[in-house]
Write an enzyme that holds these catalytic residues in place. Structure first.
Site, short mmCIF file in Angstrom:
data_model
loop_
_atom_site.label_atom_id
_atom_site.label_comp_id
_atom_site.label_asym_id
_atom_site.label_seq_id
_atom_site.Cartn_x
_atom_site.Cartn_y
_atom_site.Cartn_z
N TYR A 143 109.08 13.60 31.56
CA TYR A 143 109.16 12.21 32.00
C TYR A 143 109.44 11.27 30.84
CZ TYR A 143 107.47 12.52 36.86
OH TYR A 143 107.33 12.75 38.20
N LYS A 190 105.66 27.37 32.84
CA LYS A 190 106.83 28.20 33.14
C LYS A 190 107.14 28.99 31.88
CE LYS A 190 110.28 29.50 35.85
NZ LYS A 190 110.07 30.40 37.01
N ASP A 222 106.26 28.43 39.86
CA ASP A 222 106.83 28.79 41.16
C ASP A 222 105.80 29.58 41.98
OD1 ASP A 222 107.10 30.79 39.25
OD2 ASP A 222 109.07 31.46 39.92
N ASP A 246 103.38 16.62 39.25
CA ASP A 246 103.92 15.72 40.28
C ASP A 246 104.21 16.51 41.55
OD1 ASP A 246 105.11 13.37 41.39
OD2 ASP A 246 107.08 14.22 40.93
N ASP A 250 101.81 16.92 45.34
CA ASP A 250 102.29 16.62 46.69
C ASP A 250 102.00 17.78 47.64
OD1 ASP A 250 103.31 14.13 45.91
OD2 ASP A 250 105.17 14.40 47.04
C1 IPM Z 1 103.54 9.98 41.56
C2 IPM Z 1 104.90 9.42 41.85
C3 IPM Z 1 105.50 8.89 40.56
C4 IPM Z 1 105.65 10.05 39.60
C5 IPM Z 1 106.82 8.12 40.73
C6 IPM Z 1 106.73 7.02 41.75
C7 IPM Z 1 107.33 7.60 39.42
O1 IPM Z 1 105.69 10.39 42.45
O2 IPM Z 1 102.68 9.22 41.08
O3 IPM Z 1 103.31 11.16 41.83
O4 IPM Z 1 106.65 10.77 39.63
O5 IPM Z 1 104.74 10.23 38.79
MG MG Z 2 104.66 12.17 42.95
#
Ligand code: IPM
Ligand code: MG
Length: 359
Positions: A143, A190, A222, A246, A250
């Protein structure tokens, strides 16, 4: 008299303002109820900040953030700003505030409420009782790595880079979290392809000597993605870099029924923290009173726990959420056929009423 505890609210874009206004009401309520002496202000971030000032992270916001002990952030981004260059995009505001205050340790708990077992897309026996914590490195890795850029419209690059110090400090947060939980840490990398993964693994392994009571395992990213949906309860604490964290967070979020449920805390080694729901700006439902405010409400609980060390308040918020869910009231993202579907504001009111009635 000690000075008031300053909190900055940054509502941002999309559903951000709707969920932030509930966080603000909750903060006012706990301020009164527990005599916390909070001082709450608001600021601009993201697309709305870009519209009003030309900058997704205006200096004024940074100044307010500097004097605040805790920051609550709603969400940033939306299709309206998709054409902007990366340095002007709403996301730049969020990345900027994370990096400006060195909020390197991102804690993303994924806890499945017993009331929501049937809202998960996984079978009940796979997820019931799920309680895992993702510790994501937040201010380094691909990032932020240099060099980066688009070269004359023909090529683009980003750099995944981690220093020993960066890996060690996030590693310590994760080992310490595991010590307080079930004593299991899984480090995700990885290492079969990337040098940065080999190095990450070495540094974490070395560090583990300081935490002999924590059982450390390593997993390739993975495989970790697959294991999270195959057998999620094998995990206690997961530590990983920025990009993998990240993505994995999710996945973990969805195990709990809805990403709308998940809170997060980003810490910098002092008590100062940035608290955000994990969901994004959800432009499709923005302004429709449909968003789930529980991720924000639970982020306020994390703020009480990690910045203000008010464990009692944190627990009161979390148990109020549980009892509202137990009453069968749900926002649309977590509703089953038998539930009554309510909107953002009403869900907020329900949790606040529950909080009021405590003690
Ligand atoms: C998160 C989001 C952010 C990230 C974005 C909005 C920049 O997806 O906080 O997980 O990638 O960190
Ligand atoms: Mg995110």
């Amino acid at each position: 008299m000690s000075p008031p505890k300053r909190i900055l609210i940054l509502p941002g874009d999309g559903i951000g303002p709707e969920v932030s206004s509930i966080a603000r009401e909750l903060l006012s309520l706990v301020d009164q109820k527990y005599s916390l002496d909070l001082e709450i202000s608001e600021g601009l971030i993201g697309g709305i900040a870009y519209e009003e000032t030309g900058d997704p992270l205006p200096q004024e916001t940074l100044d307010k953030a500097k004097i605040s002990e805790a920051i609550f952030l709603g969400a940033v981004g939306g299709p309206k700003w998709d054409q902007l260059s990366p340095d002007k995009r709403p996301e730049k505001g969020l990345l900027g505030i994370r990096s400006e205050f060195d909020f390197f340790a991102n804690l993303r708990p994924a806890i499945l409420s017993k009331e929501l077992v049937s809202a998960s897309t996984l079978k009940e026996e796979k997820v019931s009782g799920l309680d895992l914590l993702i510790v994501r490195e937040l201010t380094g890795g691909i990032y932020f790595g240099e060099p980066r850029g688009i070269i004359e419209g023909s090529e683009a690059l980003n750099t995944m880079r981690y220093s020993k110090t960066e890996i060690e400090r996030i590693g310590r947060v994760a080992f310490e979290a595991a010590q307080k939980r079930d004593g299991k840490l899984c480090s995700v990398d990885k290492a079969n392809v990337l040098e940065v993964g080999v190095f990450w693994r070495d540094v974490i392994s070395e560090l583990s000597k300081e935490y002999p009571e924590v059982e450390l395992t390593h997993m390739l990213v993975d495989n970790a993605a697959m294991q999270l949906v195959r057998e999620p309860k094998q995990f206690d604490v997961v530590v990983t870099g920025n990009l993998f964290g990240d993505i994995l967070s999710d996945i973990a979020a969805m195990l709990t029924g809805s990403i709308g449920m998940l809170p997060s805390a980003s810490l910098n080694g002092s008590s100062k923290g940035l608290y955000e729901p994990v969901h994004g700006s959800a432009p499709d439902i923005a302004g429709k009173d449909m968003a789930n405010p529980l991720g924000s409400i639970l982020s306020v609980a994390m703020m009480m726990r990690y910045t203000f060390h008010e464990e009692e308040v944190a627990i009161a918020i979390e148990s109020s959420v549980e009892s509202v869910l137990a009453s069968g009231k749900r926002t649309q993202d977590i509703a089953m056929e038998t539930n009554s579907v309510i909107g953002t504001k009403e869900m907020g009111r329900e949790v606040l009423a529950k909080m009021e009635s405590l003690k």
